[in-house]
Scaffold this active site. Structure first.
Site, short mmCIF file in Angstrom:
data_model
loop_
_atom_site.label_atom_id
_atom_site.label_comp_id
_atom_site.label_asym_id
_atom_site.label_seq_id
_atom_site.Cartn_x
_atom_site.Cartn_y
_atom_site.Cartn_z
N ASN A 188 -5.09 -10.09 -4.26
CA ASN A 188 -5.19 -8.64 -4.45
C ASN A 188 -6.11 -8.38 -5.63
OD1 ASN A 188 -4.21 -6.19 -3.30
ND2 ASN A 188 -2.95 -5.83 -5.10
N CYS A 192 -2.75 11.46 32.24
CA CYS A 192 -1.86 12.39 32.96
C CYS A 192 -2.46 13.79 33.11
CB CYS A 192 -0.50 12.49 32.25
SG CYS A 192 -0.56 13.35 30.66
N CYS A 227 -5.65 14.56 28.18
CA CYS A 227 -5.31 13.14 28.38
C CYS A 227 -5.94 12.65 29.69
CB CYS A 227 -3.79 12.97 28.44
SG CYS A 227 -3.29 11.30 28.93
N HIS A 261 0.28 -0.76 12.27
CA HIS A 261 0.28 0.69 12.02
C HIS A 261 -0.68 1.43 12.94
CE1 HIS A 261 2.09 0.14 7.70
NE2 HIS A 261 2.99 0.01 8.67
N THR A 284 -2.77 -5.50 -0.30
CA THR A 284 -1.70 -4.53 -0.01
C THR A 284 -0.83 -4.36 -1.25
OG1 THR A 284 0.22 -4.03 1.39
CG2 THR A 284 -0.34 -6.37 1.14
N SER A 285 -0.41 -3.12 -1.50
CA SER A 285 0.40 -2.84 -2.68
C SER A 285 1.85 -3.26 -2.47
CB SER A 285 0.34 -1.34 -3.02
OG SER A 285 0.88 -0.59 -1.94
N ASP A 326 -8.25 0.51 10.80
CA ASP A 326 -9.68 0.31 11.10
C ASP A 326 -9.86 -0.90 12.02
OD1 ASP A 326 -10.24 -2.20 9.57
OD2 ASP A 326 -9.76 -0.98 7.82
N CYS A 346 2.64 11.33 28.20
CA CYS A 346 2.79 10.16 29.09
C CYS A 346 2.74 8.84 28.35
CB CYS A 346 1.72 10.19 30.17
SG CYS A 346 0.06 9.76 29.58
C1 BJW Z 1 -7.94 -4.39 -3.50
C2 BJW Z 1 -9.23 -3.94 -3.58
C3 BJW Z 1 -10.20 -4.89 -3.39
C4 BJW Z 1 -8.02 -2.27 -3.96
N1 BJW Z 1 -9.87 -6.15 -3.15
N2 BJW Z 1 -7.63 -5.65 -3.25
C5 BJW Z 1 13.07 0.43 3.19
C6 BJW Z 1 13.10 0.81 1.87
C7 BJW Z 1 12.47 1.97 1.47
C8 BJW Z 1 11.81 2.79 2.39
C9 BJW Z 1 11.78 2.42 3.70
C10 BJW Z 1 12.40 1.26 4.08
N3 BJW Z 1 12.21 1.12 5.42
C11 BJW Z 1 11.49 2.16 5.87
C12 BJW Z 1 11.21 2.98 4.85
C13 BJW Z 1 10.44 4.25 4.99
C14 BJW Z 1 8.94 4.08 5.02
C15 BJW Z 1 8.51 3.48 3.69
O1 BJW Z 1 8.29 2.29 3.55
N4 BJW Z 1 8.31 4.31 2.69
C16 BJW Z 1 7.85 3.84 1.38
C17 BJW Z 1 6.77 4.78 0.87
C18 BJW Z 1 9.02 3.67 0.46
N5 BJW Z 1 8.46 3.28 6.12
C19 BJW Z 1 8.29 3.80 7.34
O2 BJW Z 1 8.57 4.96 7.57
C20 BJW Z 1 7.76 2.90 8.42
N6 BJW Z 1 8.61 2.93 9.56
C21 BJW Z 1 9.82 2.38 9.53
O3 BJW Z 1 10.25 1.82 8.55
O4 BJW Z 1 10.52 2.50 10.73
C22 BJW Z 1 11.91 2.13 10.74
C23 BJW Z 1 12.20 0.66 10.66
C24 BJW Z 1 13.36 0.24 10.09
C25 BJW Z 1 13.65 -1.10 9.98
C26 BJW Z 1 12.78 -2.04 10.47
C27 BJW Z 1 11.62 -1.62 11.03
C28 BJW Z 1 11.32 -0.28 11.12
C29 BJW Z 1 6.39 3.38 8.91
C30 BJW Z 1 5.33 3.24 7.87
C31 BJW Z 1 4.04 3.89 8.34
C32 BJW Z 1 2.93 3.81 7.29
N7 BJW Z 1 1.87 4.68 7.64
C33 BJW Z 1 0.67 4.71 6.80
C34 BJW Z 1 -0.27 5.85 7.30
C35 BJW Z 1 -0.65 5.73 8.76
C36 BJW Z 1 -1.92 4.96 8.97
C37 BJW Z 1 -3.13 5.59 8.27
O5 BJW Z 1 -3.24 6.83 8.21
O6 BJW Z 1 -4.01 4.83 7.83
O7 BJW Z 1 0.04 3.41 6.81
S1 BJW Z 1 1.03 4.99 5.06
C38 BJW Z 1 -0.22 3.92 4.46
O8 BJW Z 1 0.43 2.87 3.67
C39 BJW Z 1 -0.85 3.26 5.69
C40 BJW Z 1 -0.92 1.82 5.22
O9 BJW Z 1 -1.01 0.93 6.31
C41 BJW Z 1 0.34 1.66 4.40
C42 BJW Z 1 0.31 0.48 3.44
O10 BJW Z 1 -0.66 0.64 2.46
P1 BJW Z 1 -1.44 -0.64 1.88
O11 BJW Z 1 -2.24 -1.24 2.96
O12 BJW Z 1 -0.52 -1.50 1.16
O13 BJW Z 1 -2.48 0.08 0.92
P2 BJW Z 1 -2.29 0.55 -0.61
O14 BJW Z 1 -3.34 1.57 -0.84
O15 BJW Z 1 -0.90 0.92 -0.90
O16 BJW Z 1 -2.62 -0.77 -1.46
C43 BJW Z 1 -3.93 -1.28 -1.53
C44 BJW Z 1 -3.93 -2.48 -2.47
O17 BJW Z 1 -5.23 -3.03 -2.42
C45 BJW Z 1 -3.64 -2.13 -3.93
O18 BJW Z 1 -2.65 -3.02 -4.45
C46 BJW Z 1 -4.97 -2.33 -4.65
O19 BJW Z 1 -4.85 -2.89 -5.95
C47 BJW Z 1 -5.65 -3.33 -3.75
N8 BJW Z 1 -7.10 -3.26 -3.76
N9 BJW Z 1 -9.19 -2.56 -3.90
C48 BJW Z 1 -8.54 -6.47 -3.10
N10 BJW Z 1 -11.53 -4.55 -3.50
#
Ligand code: BJW
Length: 242
Positions: free
Chosen positions: A203, A140, A137, A110, A178-179, A95, A121
């Site tokens: 959090n 391109c 696009c 992200h 973030t979780s 956002d 492209c």
């Molecule tokens: C409040 C509240 C309030 C509520 N006040 N708090 C190593 C180990 C294991 C796995 C992997 C690893 N390395 C890579 C992976 C694979 C994978 C991964 O991590 N998978 C896991 C599920 C295990 N990662 C990837 O594939 C990433 N790419 C990658 O690693 O490339 C290779 C690489 C290798 C080495 C170095 C570097 C790179 C890409 C990840 C892409 C994530 N995409 C998403 C969706 C796209 C965007 C979208 O549609 O919006 O991104 S998934 C989703 O999760 C989104 C978020 O950005 C992301 C994180 O979520 P976030 O922000 O933490 O939200 P929540 O909902 O999980 O937590 C919210 C928190 O707020 C909670 O705790 C609540 O309690 C709290 N809360 N209300 C304060 N009012």
């Protein structure tokens, strides 16, 4: 003081944008399958379904407003600069609520929901309307190759070099809303600790990695973040107790 702030979906929850995971099991990924909607393979299989998911979220975002937590971080950025310090704001959120609250430099690791990227492209353009396979696009001229400018599972997040340099340079690492589930962002706290940087979690509730943080503040971001920012700018610095 040089502060590195990492934000996640929780900071935008009170603005009406859903989180992905929560302990009540009501997050976005409890209702929608991330393998279908947030992977390049899912998009290749069913682009219409993925476009519909992001089109609905884009509409929702356009009617949402930043909340007190976003505004507080914008105050912190300006206040630290006045004091000769610096804040790096890295968000996992797609956002634009940090920008609309006044934050000047936001790293969207992200991606951004209000942008589209061309698979032909790699051109990136502002996109506020629905996106679909009939769209062309502007760079391109190819039709049907645009996708949301977001990072899906298995794809490389953006600006990892910038993030690593900012961590090298920080005195305090703060994770907000973030979780700590998704890597590489989930690993930043360990990287900060390895560099000897103090760490703070803000959090709704303790995350699974809460034990990695030196300081912890729990409650809704709209209350905890402004209170923490006031402490930081007021000089009481409770969050970095020695
Ligand atoms: C409040 C509240 C309030 C509520 N006040 N708090 C190593 C180990 C294991 C796995 C992997 C690893 N390395 C890579 C992976 C694979 C994978 C991964 O991590 N998978 C896991 C599920 C295990 N990662 C990837 O594939 C990433 N790419 C990658 O690693 O490339 C290779 C690489 C290798 C080495 C170095 C570097 C790179 C890409 C990840 C892409 C994530 N995409 C998403 C969706 C796209 C965007 C979208 O549609 O919006 O991104 S998934 C989703 O999760 C989104 C978020 O950005 C992301 C994180 O979520 P976030 O922000 O933490 O939200 P929540 O909902 O999980 O937590 C919210 C928190 O707020 C909670 O705790 C609540 O309690 C709290 N809360 N209300 C304060 N009012």
């Amino acid at each position: 003081m040089r502060i590195f702030v990492l934000t996640g979906a929780g900071i935008s929850a009170e603005s009406g944008l859903g989180t992905f995971r929560d302990k009540a099991g009501t997050g976005i990924w409890a209702r929608f399958d991330p393998m279908k909607l947030a992977t390049p393979e899912g998009f290749a299989r069913n682009p219409d379904e993925v476009h519909a998911f992001y089109n609905a979220r884009r509409k929702n975002l356009l009617s949402a407003q930043p909340n007190a937590a976003h505004h507080a971080l914008a105050r912190l950025e300006a206040g630290l600069a006045e004091q000769g310090g610096h804040m790096t704001l890295v968000t996992q959120n797609i956002d634009d609520l940090h920008e609309r609250a006044g934050s000047q430099a936001v790293v969207h690791m992200h991606g951004e929901l209000l942008k589209a990227r061309c698979a032909a492209c790699e051109g990136v353009a502002e996109w506020r309307n629905d996106l679909g396979r009939a769209d062309r696009c502007g760079t391109c001229g190819e039709t049907g190759r645009l996708r949301p400018h977001v990072v899906w599972f298995g794809e490389m997040p953006f600006e990892l070099d910038t993030i690593s340099r900012a961590l090298d340079d920080a005195d305090l690492f703060v994770a907000i809303g973030t979780s700590g589930t998704v890597y590489p962002a989930a690993g930043f706290v360990a990287e900060a600790r390895a560099r000897g940087i103090r760490t703070c979690e803000i959090n709704l509730e303790p995350s699974d990695g809460a034990y990695l943080f030196d300081d912890r503040r729990y409650g809704p971001a709209s209350e905890t973040v402004p209170a923490w920012v006031e402490d930081m700018l007021g000089g009481t610095e409770r969050a970095v107790r020695e």
